[in-house]
Design a protein around this motif. Structure first.
Motif, PDB file in Angstrom:
ATOM      1  N   TRP A 229       0.929  -1.060   0.148  1.00 16.20           N
ATOM      2  CA  TRP A 229      -0.172   0.436   0.346  1.00 16.20           C
ATOM      3  C   TRP A 229       0.673   1.191   0.138  1.00 16.20           C
ATOM      4  CZ3 TRP A 229      -4.716   1.194  -0.713  1.00 16.20           C
ATOM      5  CH2 TRP A 229      -5.778   1.754   0.004  1.00 16.20           C
ATOM      6  N   PRO A 230       0.567   2.150  -0.916  1.00 14.63           N
ATOM      7  CA  PRO A 230      -0.330   2.481  -1.670  1.00 14.63           C
ATOM      8  C   PRO A 230      -0.811   2.168  -3.140  1.00 14.63           C
ATOM      9  CG  PRO A 230       0.382   4.997  -1.270  1.00 14.63           C
ATOM     10  CD  PRO A 230       1.655   3.582  -0.356  1.00 14.63           C
ATOM     11  N   ASN A 231       1.016   1.157  -3.384  1.00  7.97           N
ATOM     12  CA  ASN A 231       1.376   1.283  -4.479  1.00  7.97           C
ATOM     13  C   ASN A 231       0.132   0.258  -5.117  1.00  7.97           C
ATOM     14  OD1 ASN A 231       3.624   1.685  -4.194  1.00  7.97           O
ATOM     15  ND2 ASN A 231       4.423  -0.190  -4.292  1.00  7.97           N
ATOM     16  N   ILE A 232      -0.424  -1.062  -4.677  1.00  9.13           N
ATOM     17  CA  ILE A 232      -1.608  -1.334  -4.869  1.00  9.13           C
ATOM     18  C   ILE A 232      -2.569  -1.180  -5.774  1.00  9.13           C
ATOM     19  CG2 ILE A 232      -3.277  -1.670  -2.944  1.00  9.13           C
ATOM     20  CD1 ILE A 232      -2.997  -4.342  -3.778  1.00  9.13           C
ATOM     21  N   LEU A 233      -3.075   0.344  -5.398  1.00 13.21           N
ATOM     22  CA  LEU A 233      -3.981   1.466  -6.323  1.00 13.21           C
ATOM     23  C   LEU A 233      -3.869   1.947  -7.522  1.00 13.21           C
ATOM     24  CD1 LEU A 233      -4.564   3.935  -3.223  1.00 13.21           C
ATOM     25  CD2 LEU A 233      -6.365   2.100  -3.916  1.00 13.21           C
ATOM     26  N   LEU A 234      -2.211   1.943  -7.479  1.00 14.50           N
ATOM     27  CA  LEU A 234      -1.773   2.221  -9.509  1.00 14.50           C
ATOM     28  C   LEU A 234      -1.796   0.491 -10.148  1.00 14.50           C
ATOM     29  CD1 LEU A 234       0.808   4.775  -8.187  1.00 14.50           C
ATOM     30  CD2 LEU A 234      -1.455   5.446  -8.820  1.00 14.50           C
ATOM     31  N   THR A 235      -1.625  -0.333  -9.763  1.00  8.98           N
ATOM     32  CA  THR A 235      -1.043  -1.358  -9.879  1.00  8.98           C
ATOM     33  C   THR A 235      -1.771  -2.086 -10.100  1.00  8.98           C
ATOM     34  OG1 THR A 235      -0.725  -2.778  -8.014  1.00  8.98           O
ATOM     35  CG2 THR A 235       1.216  -1.549  -9.591  1.00  8.98           C
ATOM     36  N   ALA A 236      -3.508  -2.031  -9.549  1.00  6.59           N
ATOM     37  CA  ALA A 236      -4.267  -2.979  -9.995  1.00  6.59           C
ATOM     38  C   ALA A 236      -4.959  -2.906 -10.480  1.00  6.59           C
ATOM     39  CB  ALA A 236      -5.437  -2.238  -8.519  1.00  6.59           C
ATOM     40  N   PRO A 237      -5.060  -1.669 -11.602  1.00  6.46           N
ATOM     41  CA  PRO A 237      -6.107  -1.407 -13.092  1.00  6.46           C
ATOM     42  C   PRO A 237      -5.845  -2.300 -13.850  1.00  6.46           C
ATOM     43  CG  PRO A 237      -5.268   1.275 -12.525  1.00  6.46           C
ATOM     44  CD  PRO A 237      -5.015  -0.210 -10.993  1.00  6.46           C
ATOM     45  N   VAL A 238      -4.218  -3.042 -13.986  1.00 11.82           N
ATOM     46  CA  VAL A 238      -3.183  -3.838 -14.796  1.00 11.82           C
ATOM     47  C   VAL A 238      -4.528  -5.223 -15.418  1.00 11.82           C
ATOM     48  CG1 VAL A 238      -1.715  -5.180 -16.134  1.00 11.82           C
ATOM     49  CG2 VAL A 238      -1.185  -2.392 -14.722  1.00 11.82           C
ATOM     50  N   PRO A 239      -4.579  -5.671 -13.615  1.00 12.08           N
ATOM     51  CA  PRO A 239      -5.257  -6.914 -14.191  1.00 12.08           C
ATOM     52  C   PRO A 239      -6.737  -7.129 -14.391  1.00 12.08           C
ATOM     53  CG  PRO A 239      -4.106  -6.624 -11.793  1.00 12.08           C
ATOM     54  CD  PRO A 239      -4.099  -5.631 -12.195  1.00 12.08           C
ATOM     55  N   VAL A 240      -7.575  -5.522 -13.641  1.00 14.63           N
ATOM     56  CA  VAL A 240      -8.916  -5.805 -13.621  1.00 14.63           C
ATOM     57  C   VAL A 240      -8.942  -5.696 -15.529  1.00 14.63           C
ATOM     58  CG1 VAL A 240     -10.662  -3.665 -14.237  1.00 14.63           C
ATOM     59  CG2 VAL A 240      -9.280  -5.271 -11.878  1.00 14.63           C
ATOM     60  N   ALA A 241      -7.575  -4.549 -16.379  1.00 12.52           N
ATOM     61  CA  ALA A 241      -7.594  -4.230 -17.913  1.00 12.52           C
ATOM     62  C   ALA A 241      -8.092  -5.419 -18.425  1.00 12.52           C
ATOM     63  CB  ALA A 241      -6.767  -3.213 -18.182  1.00 12.52           C
ATOM     64  N   VAL A 242      -7.428  -6.293 -18.352  1.00 19.86           N
ATOM     65  CA  VAL A 242      -6.125  -8.022 -19.040  1.00 19.86           C
ATOM     66  C   VAL A 242      -7.626  -8.615 -18.533  1.00 19.86           C
ATOM     67  CG1 VAL A 242      -5.372 -10.321 -18.161  1.00 19.86           C
ATOM     68  CG2 VAL A 242      -4.042  -7.856 -18.065  1.00 19.86           C
TER      69      VAL A 242
END
Length: 335
Positions: A227-240
């Motif tokens: 945290w808080p990096n996960i806020l920035l990285t989470a969109p990648v797997p969601v977009a996948v």
């Protein structure tokens, strides 16, 4: 006056060149990987004619990426090349075999089978070597001072083999969706079927690499999950996941163009994930882009060159694809 971060700019230029190479040459190599699955000469002629007008310009981006790395980040080039001599030589040999076989297949009848084997084998070897090299870089390079400190076989690990196999599957999927876009009839139907199988395999490969990567270095784990990096990285797997749903839908509806471009989107997202994991290191966990950068004057001088070169390359490449757009028919072709 806002300071200009030249190393970051050059890192983006090199990353852009490598990604465009993956886009341009990925489906080409994928067609070679799929070549043995289409034994009929008529089908193989159509497959090769679908890329014949554009295939030989793809390595331009590979040269730009490699040359840019040597000029803009000479320290990284000096460290990475000794660590990757074997997969790099294998890649170049594969590209040579594939290129020669591509042209010679049309010039002979008696030896055609041998050239077709060389075309398929060269494509597979080049792709596997690229994926292995990527995995070797991602898992880290042993560095002592300013030079490579590892052994001859450090690049060969279970993780690098995994990334090599994953890239083979990904390129094959690009090749199958390219055939969906460029062919008709039974060949197109077989490409649809292969796309389904390869998409499932690619999703499995993406999942396996994504699960294994955080265990390579604690920095990767922190980058993706802290945290808080996960806020920035989470969109990648969601977009996948979103792109995967759209890709499955496009294959189910038997669209011609969407599967190819959605597959490219999967590659782009995977590439973005790779960048998130590595930045700001150009040699992971050892050398940052600022430590490896060449003098500022050199980087500024080279920027003037790429400012002219890249638009020219993009322009003539776009023109070639536009001229040879549309479906490839068995009775007509480039050769």
């Amino acid at each position: 006056m806002i300071p200009i971060d030249l190393p970051t700019i050059w890192a983006f230029i090199i990353a852009f060149a490598v990604f465009v190479y993956v886009v341009m040459d990925g489906f080409d190599l994928g067609l070679g990987i799929l070549f043995p699955l289409f034994p009929e000469k008529r089908d193989r002629d159509v497959i090769m004619n679908s890329v014949a007008p554009v295939w030989d310009g793809n390595e331009t981006w590979l040269v730009l990426g490699g040359g840019g790395l040597m000029a803009a980040f000479p320290l990284a080039y000096a460290v990475l090349m000794p660590a990757l001599y074997t997969p790099m030589i294998a890649m170049l040999l594969g590209l040579v075999f594939r290129g020669v076989a591509f042209e010679f297949r049309w010039r002979t009848t008696k030896e055609r089978n041998k050239w077709e084997i060389a075309f398929a084998g060269g494509s597979l070897l080049a792709t596997l070597a690229q994926g292995v090299a990527l995995g070797a870089i991602l898992q880290g390079i042993h560095v002592s001072g300013r030079q490579y400190a590892g052994g001859w076989w450090d690049w060969l690990t279970p993780f690098s083999i995994l990334t090599g196999v994953a890239l083979v599957i990904g390129y094959a999927l690009l090749g199958a969706t390219w055939l969906v876009m460029k062919t008709e009839g039974e060949l197109r139907d077989r490409a649809y079927h292969l796309s389904w199988v390869l998409l499932l395999a690619m999703l499995g490969a993406i999942g396996a690499v994504s699960i294994a990567t955080p265990f390579l270095h604690v920095q990767y784990t922190h980058r993706w999950f802290a945290w808080p990096n996960i806020l920035l990285t989470a969109p990648v797997p969601v977009a996948v996941a979103a792109v995967t749903v759209l890709l499955l839908r496009s294959l189910a509806n038997k669209y011609d163009y969407q599967p190819f471009f959605l597959t490219l989107a999967l590659f782009a997202l995977s590439y973005a994930g790779l960048g998130i994991s590595m930045y700001p290191y150009i040699v992971p966990q050892s050398i940052t882009i600022w430590q490896a950068a060449s003098p500022e004057n050199s980087q500024i001088f080279m920027l003037f060159g790429v400012a002219v070169l890249i638009p020219l390359i993009l322009g003539y490449t776009a023109w070639a694809y536009w001229v040879f757009r549309g479906k490839v028919k068995p009775e007509s072709g480039y050769h």
